[in-house]
Design a protein around this motif. Sequence first.
Motif, PDB file in Angstrom:
ATOM      1  N   ARG A 139       0.675  -1.113  -0.078  1.00 40.25           N
ATOM      2  CA  ARG A 139      -0.029  -0.159   0.070  1.00 40.25           C
ATOM      3  C   ARG A 139       0.898   1.140  -0.027  1.00 40.25           C
ATOM      4  NH1 ARG A 139      -4.148   0.275   4.927  1.00 40.25           N
ATOM      5  NH2 ARG A 139      -4.382  -1.526   3.978  1.00 40.25           N
ATOM      6  N   MET A 140       0.485   2.407  -0.762  1.00 41.52           N
ATOM      7  CA  MET A 140       1.212   3.582  -0.794  1.00 41.52           C
ATOM      8  C   MET A 140       0.387   4.360   0.382  1.00 41.52           C
ATOM      9  SD  MET A 140       2.277   6.210  -3.904  1.00 41.52           S
ATOM     10  CE  MET A 140       2.927   7.739  -3.248  1.00 41.52           C
ATOM     11  N   ILE A 141       1.238   5.050   1.270  1.00 47.47           N
ATOM     12  CA  ILE A 141       1.193   5.876   2.272  1.00 47.47           C
ATOM     13  C   ILE A 141       1.438   7.194   1.876  1.00 47.47           C
ATOM     14  CG2 ILE A 141       1.095   6.456   4.631  1.00 47.47           C
ATOM     15  CD1 ILE A 141       1.272   3.439   5.143  1.00 47.47           C
ATOM     16  N   SER A 142       0.624   8.215   2.159  1.00 51.35           N
ATOM     17  CA  SER A 142       0.867   9.644   1.835  1.00 51.35           C
ATOM     18  C   SER A 142       0.289  10.260   3.011  1.00 51.35           C
ATOM     19  CB  SER A 142       0.240  10.192   0.434  1.00 51.35           C
ATOM     20  OG  SER A 142       1.122   9.723  -0.876  1.00 51.35           O
ATOM     21  N   LEU A 143       1.207  10.955   3.938  1.00 52.23           N
ATOM     22  CA  LEU A 143       0.929  11.898   4.977  1.00 52.23           C
ATOM     23  C   LEU A 143       1.115  13.478   4.372  1.00 52.23           C
ATOM     24  CD1 LEU A 143       2.759  10.102   7.829  1.00 52.23           C
ATOM     25  CD2 LEU A 143       0.346   9.587   7.260  1.00 52.23           C
ATOM     26  N   ALA A 144      -0.086  13.673   3.852  1.00 51.48           N
ATOM     27  CA  ALA A 144      -0.024  15.002   3.259  1.00 51.48           C
ATOM     28  C   ALA A 144      -1.044  15.812   3.912  1.00 51.48           C
ATOM     29  CB  ALA A 144      -0.277  14.891   1.579  1.00 51.48           C
ATOM     30  N   THR A 145      -0.790  17.473   3.436  1.00 50.03           N
ATOM     31  CA  THR A 145      -1.816  18.362   3.933  1.00 50.03           C
ATOM     32  C   THR A 145      -3.091  18.215   3.159  1.00 50.03           C
ATOM     33  OG1 THR A 145      -1.026  19.958   2.346  1.00 50.03           O
ATOM     34  CG2 THR A 145      -0.157  19.859   4.436  1.00 50.03           C
ATOM     35  N   GLU A 146      -4.042  18.947   3.319  1.00 46.26           N
ATOM     36  CA  GLU A 146      -5.251  19.035   2.610  1.00 46.26           C
ATOM     37  C   GLU A 146      -4.967  19.487   1.100  1.00 46.26           C
ATOM     38  OE1 GLU A 146      -8.134  21.315   4.588  1.00 46.26           O
ATOM     39  OE2 GLU A 146      -8.326  19.852   6.088  1.00 46.26           O
ATOM     40  N   ALA A 147      -3.968  20.295   1.060  1.00 45.29           N
ATOM     41  CA  ALA A 147      -3.702  20.774  -0.377  1.00 45.29           C
ATOM     42  C   ALA A 147      -2.632  19.753  -1.238  1.00 45.29           C
ATOM     43  CB  ALA A 147      -3.062  21.992  -0.397  1.00 45.29           C
ATOM     44  N   GLU A 148      -2.599  18.367  -0.615  1.00 48.08           N
ATOM     45  CA  GLU A 148      -1.850  17.410  -1.052  1.00 48.08           C
ATOM     46  C   GLU A 148      -0.131  17.810  -1.203  1.00 48.08           C
ATOM     47  OE1 GLU A 148      -3.057  15.321  -4.494  1.00 48.08           O
ATOM     48  OE2 GLU A 148      -5.188  15.249  -3.941  1.00 48.08           O
ATOM     49  N   ARG A 149       0.091  18.720  -0.258  1.00 52.15           N
ATOM     50  CA  ARG A 149       1.424  18.679  -0.129  1.00 52.15           C
ATOM     51  C   ARG A 149       2.060  17.773   0.972  1.00 52.15           C
ATOM     52  NH1 ARG A 149       3.629  23.767  -1.830  1.00 52.15           N
ATOM     53  NH2 ARG A 149       5.587  22.503  -1.639  1.00 52.15           N
ATOM     54  N   THR A 150       3.384  17.235   0.753  1.00 47.81           N
ATOM     55  CA  THR A 150       3.757  16.263   1.657  1.00 47.81           C
ATOM     56  C   THR A 150       3.973  17.059   3.076  1.00 47.81           C
ATOM     57  OG1 THR A 150       4.781  15.000  -0.112  1.00 47.81           O
ATOM     58  CG2 THR A 150       5.403  14.443   2.005  1.00 47.81           C
ATOM     59  N   LEU A 151       3.406  16.203   3.931  1.00 51.61           N
ATOM     60  CA  LEU A 151       3.555  16.790   5.291  1.00 51.61           C
ATOM     61  C   LEU A 151       4.527  16.287   6.195  1.00 51.61           C
ATOM     62  CD1 LEU A 151       2.441  18.658   7.746  1.00 51.61           C
ATOM     63  CD2 LEU A 151       0.612  16.680   8.183  1.00 51.61           C
ATOM     64  N   PHE A 152       4.740  14.873   6.071  1.00 51.95           N
ATOM     65  CA  PHE A 152       5.608  14.126   6.702  1.00 51.95           C
ATOM     66  C   PHE A 152       6.558  13.146   5.737  1.00 51.95           C
ATOM     67  CE2 PHE A 152       6.510  11.324  10.716  1.00 51.95           C
ATOM     68  CZ  PHE A 152       7.887  11.968  10.904  1.00 51.95           C
ATOM     69  N   PHE A 153       5.841  12.178   5.237  1.00 56.25           N
ATOM     70  CA  PHE A 153       6.382  11.227   4.115  1.00 56.25           C
ATOM     71  C   PHE A 153       5.468  10.744   3.382  1.00 56.25           C
ATOM     72  CE2 PHE A 153       6.776   8.533   7.823  1.00 56.25           C
ATOM     73  CZ  PHE A 153       5.976   7.705   7.646  1.00 56.25           C
ATOM     74  N   ASP A 154       5.787  10.158   2.155  1.00 59.31           N
ATOM     75  CA  ASP A 154       5.234   9.057   1.241  1.00 59.31           C
ATOM     76  C   ASP A 154       6.042   8.052   1.489  1.00 59.31           C
ATOM     77  OD1 ASP A 154       3.535  11.153   0.118  1.00 59.31           O
ATOM     78  OD2 ASP A 154       5.192  11.679  -1.145  1.00 59.31           O
ATOM     79  N   PHE A 155       5.170   6.805   1.499  1.00 56.43           N
ATOM     80  CA  PHE A 155       5.967   5.349   1.471  1.00 56.43           C
ATOM     81  C   PHE A 155       5.423   4.540   0.707  1.00 56.43           C
ATOM     82  CE2 PHE A 155       5.335   1.398   3.918  1.00 56.43           C
ATOM     83  CZ  PHE A 155       6.831   1.024   3.874  1.00 56.43           C
ATOM     84  N   LEU A 156       6.195   3.706   0.041  1.00 56.05           N
ATOM     85  CA  LEU A 156       5.762   2.729  -0.967  1.00 56.05           C
ATOM     86  C   LEU A 156       6.677   1.580  -0.769  1.00 56.05           C
ATOM     87  CD1 LEU A 156       4.044   1.828  -3.362  1.00 56.05           C
ATOM     88  CD2 LEU A 156       5.677   2.824  -4.846  1.00 56.05           C
ATOM     89  N   PRO A 157       6.086   0.316  -0.364  1.00 53.39           N
ATOM     90  CA  PRO A 157       7.107  -0.645  -0.298  1.00 53.39           C
ATOM     91  C   PRO A 157       6.812  -1.706  -1.512  1.00 53.39           C
ATOM     92  CG  PRO A 157       4.966  -1.042   0.912  1.00 53.39           C
ATOM     93  CD  PRO A 157       5.035   0.191   0.127  1.00 53.39           C
ATOM     94  N   LEU A 159      10.290   2.727  -0.348  1.00 57.57           N
ATOM     95  CA  LEU A 159      10.836   4.123  -0.997  1.00 57.57           C
ATOM     96  C   LEU A 159      10.006   5.065  -0.135  1.00 57.57           C
ATOM     97  CD1 LEU A 159       9.987   3.267  -4.700  1.00 57.57           C
ATOM     98  CD2 LEU A 159      12.122   2.897  -3.564  1.00 57.57           C
ATOM     99  N   TYR A 160      10.853   5.969   0.163  1.00 54.63           N
ATOM    100  CA  TYR A 160      10.093   7.201   1.064  1.00 54.63           C
ATOM    101  C   TYR A 160      10.465   8.477   0.276  1.00 54.63           C
ATOM    102  CZ  TYR A 160       9.946   4.426   5.420  1.00 54.63           C
ATOM    103  OH  TYR A 160       9.700   3.378   6.211  1.00 54.63           O
ATOM    104  N   THR A 161       9.801   9.601   0.507  1.00 56.84           N
ATOM    105  CA  THR A 161       9.884  10.843  -0.168  1.00 56.84           C
ATOM    106  C   THR A 161      10.014  11.673   1.190  1.00 56.84           C
ATOM    107  OG1 THR A 161       7.699  11.656  -0.261  1.00 56.84           O
ATOM    108  CG2 THR A 161       8.569  10.513  -2.066  1.00 56.84           C
ATOM    109  N   VAL A 162      10.593  12.652   1.233  1.00 57.54           N
ATOM    110  CA  VAL A 162      10.711  13.771   2.370  1.00 57.54           C
ATOM    111  C   VAL A 162       9.641  14.965   1.846  1.00 57.54           C
ATOM    112  CG1 VAL A 162      13.011  13.232   3.204  1.00 57.54           C
ATOM    113  CG2 VAL A 162      12.904  15.038   1.179  1.00 57.54           C
ATOM    114  N   PRO A 163       9.248  15.775   2.967  1.00 63.12           N
ATOM    115  CA  PRO A 163       8.651  17.021   2.273  1.00 63.12           C
ATOM    116  C   PRO A 163       9.456  17.946   2.067  1.00 63.12           C
ATOM    117  CG  PRO A 163       8.742  16.616   4.857  1.00 63.12           C
ATOM    118  CD  PRO A 163       9.340  15.539   4.356  1.00 63.12           C
ATOM    119  N   GLY A 164       9.457  18.589   0.974  1.00 62.64           N
ATOM    120  CA  GLY A 164      10.225  19.381   0.346  1.00 62.64           C
ATOM    121  C   GLY A 164      10.431  20.918   0.730  1.00 62.64           C
TER     122      GLY A 164
END
Lengths: 159, 196
Positions: B43-61, B76-81
């Motif tokens: 499952r892909m997890i996106s911890l994002a704001t209401e405006a779909e900006r990454t708030l903490f991280f996205d995660f994809l195994p 795979l992780y993304t950082v909030p930019g």
Amino acid sequence: MTATLVLYDDEFRRITQVCDRLVREANARIVYVIDKNGQLLASGGDADRVDSTSLASLVAGEMAATGGLARLIGENDFSVLFHEGVKENLHISLVGGRVILVVLFDKRSSLGLVRLRVKKCAEELVQIIDVLLQRSQMPGATAQFAEITDDDIDNLFPE
Amino acid sequence: MVTINYAQREIHCKIVYYGPGLCGKTTNLKFIYDKTSPKVKGRMISLATEAERTLFFDFLPLSLGEIKGFRTRFHLYTVPGQVFYAASRKLILKNVDGVVFVADSQVQRMEANQESLDDLKRNLREENLDIDSIPMVIQYNKRDLPNAAPTAEMSSLLNPWRRPEFLATATTGYGVFDTLKEISKLVLQNIRKGAR
């Protein structure tokens, strides 16, 4: 090379035994042991009911954020987190500063009982994790990966 | 930190997509998620704001297949930019095994790219990791935009190490899997190099 954590059968079995016992003694539904990096090491109880990969990653992220908060106010870490739901609850604790113990429980148990049992199991887990970390550093721990060939790697990515 | 699990015959590696705000890190992960078979991905997890900006991280195994009888699993992780999420970026970078630096090709984002790269260097150093030796791939994203800077210019600014670099348009998927394949290979080669 970045550090490597190696989990052998022996330690895996011992950690799983601790998880299974904690499920019984705390009357819990599921117990997970996760490393701080977000990798699930072992579990006990009805673990397949929950997406454990997602859970491990979120718990590790949460624990990292909580650690950041703790340091902001001059604490080293907050070692216990508790999430209370309508039907189920999560008790999350940092063990030995290295692994995260997660207990999912419902109304058949109580926070007091879980805390008591977690404390007991945590001591045992610390000992196992110490052994695990020592063995990870020993020569030969990752020796068989020296034989990985370029073809092995390429075969993971069929065109 | 690579985790080798002999009991379950699995290798786990952590790859972090790093880069300035709105450079396309999450878009990379979304494309990978959309185009991989359910057998390979979790499952892909996106911890994002209401405006779909990454708030903490996205995660994809992802589970890529077997090497020496071990299933290779990449997280795979993304950082909030956005600049003000500095503390979160540092947390996500902990125990990283490989980095994809996603640069925004638009000329007016060069300073943001440079700042983000400096931030990456600083955070790696604090983790006792060296940007000179960690597996890393540079992706020049948004190549479809008319104001994209010349590749050679971006390369001399952002890739003094001559790391593998890829042109990409993450919205269409161009360059996304090439980038992922290369960083995965570098991480596995690093495991081989460090075997003892």
